[in-house]
Motif scaffolding. Structure first.
Motif, PDB file in Angstrom:
ATOM      1  N   UNK A   1     -22.247  19.149 -10.152  1.00 16.83           N
ATOM      2  CA  UNK A   1     -22.609  18.595 -11.462  1.00 16.83           C
ATOM      3  C   UNK A   1     -24.069  18.878 -11.791  1.00 16.83           C
ATOM      4  N   UNK A   2     -24.922  18.792 -10.771  1.00 14.24           N
ATOM      5  CA  UNK A   2     -26.346  19.033 -11.012  1.00 14.24           C
ATOM      6  C   UNK A   2     -26.638  20.513 -11.195  1.00 14.24           C
ATOM      7  N   UNK A   3     -25.830  21.378 -10.619  1.00 15.33           N
ATOM      8  CA  UNK A   3     -26.069  22.813 -10.652  1.00 15.33           C
ATOM      9  C   UNK A   3     -25.456  23.524 -11.859  1.00 15.33           C
ATOM     10  N   UNK A   4     -24.385  22.979 -12.404  1.00 17.31           N
ATOM     11  CA  UNK A   4     -23.670  23.642 -13.495  1.00 17.31           C
ATOM     12  C   UNK A   4     -23.666  22.745 -14.726  1.00 17.31           C
ATOM     13  N   UNK A   5     -24.265  23.231 -15.807  1.00 16.17           N
ATOM     14  CA  UNK A   5     -24.330  22.461 -17.051  1.00 16.17           C
ATOM     15  C   UNK A   5     -22.952  22.247 -17.675  1.00 16.17           C
ATOM     16  N   UNK A   6     -22.015  23.142 -17.371  1.00 11.88           N
ATOM     17  CA  UNK A   6     -20.674  23.048 -17.952  1.00 11.88           C
ATOM     18  C   UNK A   6     -19.898  21.852 -17.412  1.00 11.88           C
ATOM     19  N   UNK A   7     -20.280  21.364 -16.256  1.00 11.00           N
ATOM     20  CA  UNK A   7     -19.561  20.281 -15.588  1.00 11.00           C
ATOM     21  C   UNK A   7     -20.303  18.969 -15.837  1.00 11.00           C
ATOM     22  N   UNK A   8     -19.886  18.256 -16.872  1.00 12.65           N
ATOM     23  CA  UNK A   8     -20.518  16.984 -17.236  1.00 12.65           C
ATOM     24  C   UNK A   8     -19.436  15.933 -17.498  1.00 12.65           C
ATOM     25  N   UNK A   9     -19.010  15.191 -16.478  1.00 13.94           N
ATOM     26  CA  UNK A   9     -17.971  14.178 -16.691  1.00 13.94           C
ATOM     27  C   UNK A   9     -18.521  12.973 -17.462  1.00 13.94           C
ATOM     28  N   UNK A  10     -17.618  12.241 -18.079  1.00  9.79           N
ATOM     29  CA  UNK A  10     -17.994  10.995 -18.747  1.00  9.79           C
ATOM     30  C   UNK A  10     -18.262   9.946 -17.681  1.00  9.79           C
ATOM     31  N   UNK A  11     -18.902   8.885 -18.095  1.00 11.58           N
ATOM     32  CA  UNK A  11     -19.176   7.766 -17.191  1.00 11.58           C
ATOM     33  C   UNK A  11     -18.535   6.497 -17.759  1.00 11.58           C
ATOM     34  N   UNK A  12     -18.009   5.682 -16.853  1.00  9.24           N
ATOM     35  CA  UNK A  12     -17.479   4.389 -17.280  1.00  9.24           C
ATOM     36  C   UNK A  12     -18.642   3.419 -17.460  1.00  9.24           C
ATOM     37  N   UNK A  13     -18.336   2.218 -17.910  1.00 13.39           N
ATOM     38  CA  UNK A  13     -19.390   1.217 -18.078  1.00 13.39           C
ATOM     39  C   UNK A  13     -20.045   0.875 -16.739  1.00 13.39           C
ATOM     40  N   UNK A  14     -19.296   1.006 -15.665  1.00 14.44           N
ATOM     41  CA  UNK A  14     -19.844   0.737 -14.326  1.00 14.44           C
ATOM     42  C   UNK A  14     -20.615   1.922 -13.772  1.00 14.44           C
ATOM     43  N   UNK A  15     -20.558   3.073 -14.449  1.00 14.86           N
ATOM     44  CA  UNK A  15     -21.268   4.252 -13.981  1.00 14.86           C
ATOM     45  C   UNK A  15     -20.414   5.211 -13.177  1.00 14.86           C
ATOM     46  N   UNK A  16     -19.132   4.910 -13.051  1.00 17.34           N
ATOM     47  CA  UNK A  16     -18.231   5.807 -12.326  1.00 17.34           C
ATOM     48  C   UNK A  16     -17.958   7.061 -13.141  1.00 17.34           C
ATOM     49  N   UNK A  17     -17.873   8.185 -12.451  1.00 14.55           N
ATOM     50  CA  UNK A  17     -17.581   9.453 -13.130  1.00 14.55           C
ATOM     51  C   UNK A  17     -16.106   9.515 -13.478  1.00 14.55           C
ATOM     52  N   UNK A  18     -15.821   9.960 -14.696  1.00 17.52           N
ATOM     53  CA  UNK A  18     -14.447  10.118 -15.158  1.00 17.52           C
ATOM     54  C   UNK A  18     -14.269  11.554 -15.627  1.00 17.52           C
ATOM     55  N   UNK A  19     -13.448  12.300 -14.916  1.00 13.03           N
ATOM     56  CA  UNK A  19     -13.238  13.720 -15.203  1.00 13.03           C
ATOM     57  C   UNK A  19     -12.012  13.905 -16.078  1.00 13.03           C
ATOM     58  N   UNK A  20     -12.166  14.670 -17.135  1.00 10.58           N
ATOM     59  CA  UNK A  20     -11.050  15.009 -18.010  1.00 10.58           C
ATOM     60  C   UNK A  20     -10.352  16.250 -17.437  1.00 10.58           C
ATOM     61  N   UNK A  21      -9.151  16.564 -17.917  1.00 13.01           N
ATOM     62  CA  UNK A  21      -8.508  17.802 -17.474  1.00 13.01           C
ATOM     63  C   UNK A  21      -9.360  19.044 -17.763  1.00 13.01           C
TER      64      UNK A  21
END
Length: 120
Positions: free
Chosen positions: A33-53
């Protein structure tokens, strides 16, 4: 027409699910995630990463370049920027062909086993 897997029905995946799907550590997913700008998952209110298809498809492309093709991270980053959509199509075709090959090898084993079991 190349074989396509069934579409993913879930809308969001956790980092653990993504890591398990590719058999990699969660820390590798976070690092990419830190190395590739294309990979940016959403975050939940708790800060957990949520990956879309779509995030998983980007991850699959990165995984293919780095782990399967042996690209360095800067090389994979450049390849994604230059040939993003074309690269995804090529990876889909390669994966389809690998599945067909695995199926044919399994079929060959079954035919050989049936031939040995039925001596005429």
């Amino acid at each position: 027409m190349p074989y396509k897997e069934r579409s993913i029905e879930k809308q969001y995946f956790t980092i653990g699910e993504v890591a398990a799907q590719f058999k990699v550590a969660e820390s590798l997913v976070r690092f990419w995630e830190t190395e590739f700008d294309e990979l940016r998952p959403r975050r939940s209110k708790k800060g957990n990463r949520l990956y879309t298809p779509q995030d998983i498809e980007v991850f699959r492309t990165i995984y293919h370049l780095v782990k399967e093709r042996g690209y360095t991270i800067p090389g994979a980053r450049d390849m994604l920027k230059q040939k993003g959509p074309q690269l995804k199509e090529k990876i889909d075709v390669v994966q389809s062909l690998e599945k067909v090959r695995a199926f044919l090898l399994q079929l060959r084993k079954e035919v050989e086993a049936a031939g040995k079991a039925d001596p005429e």
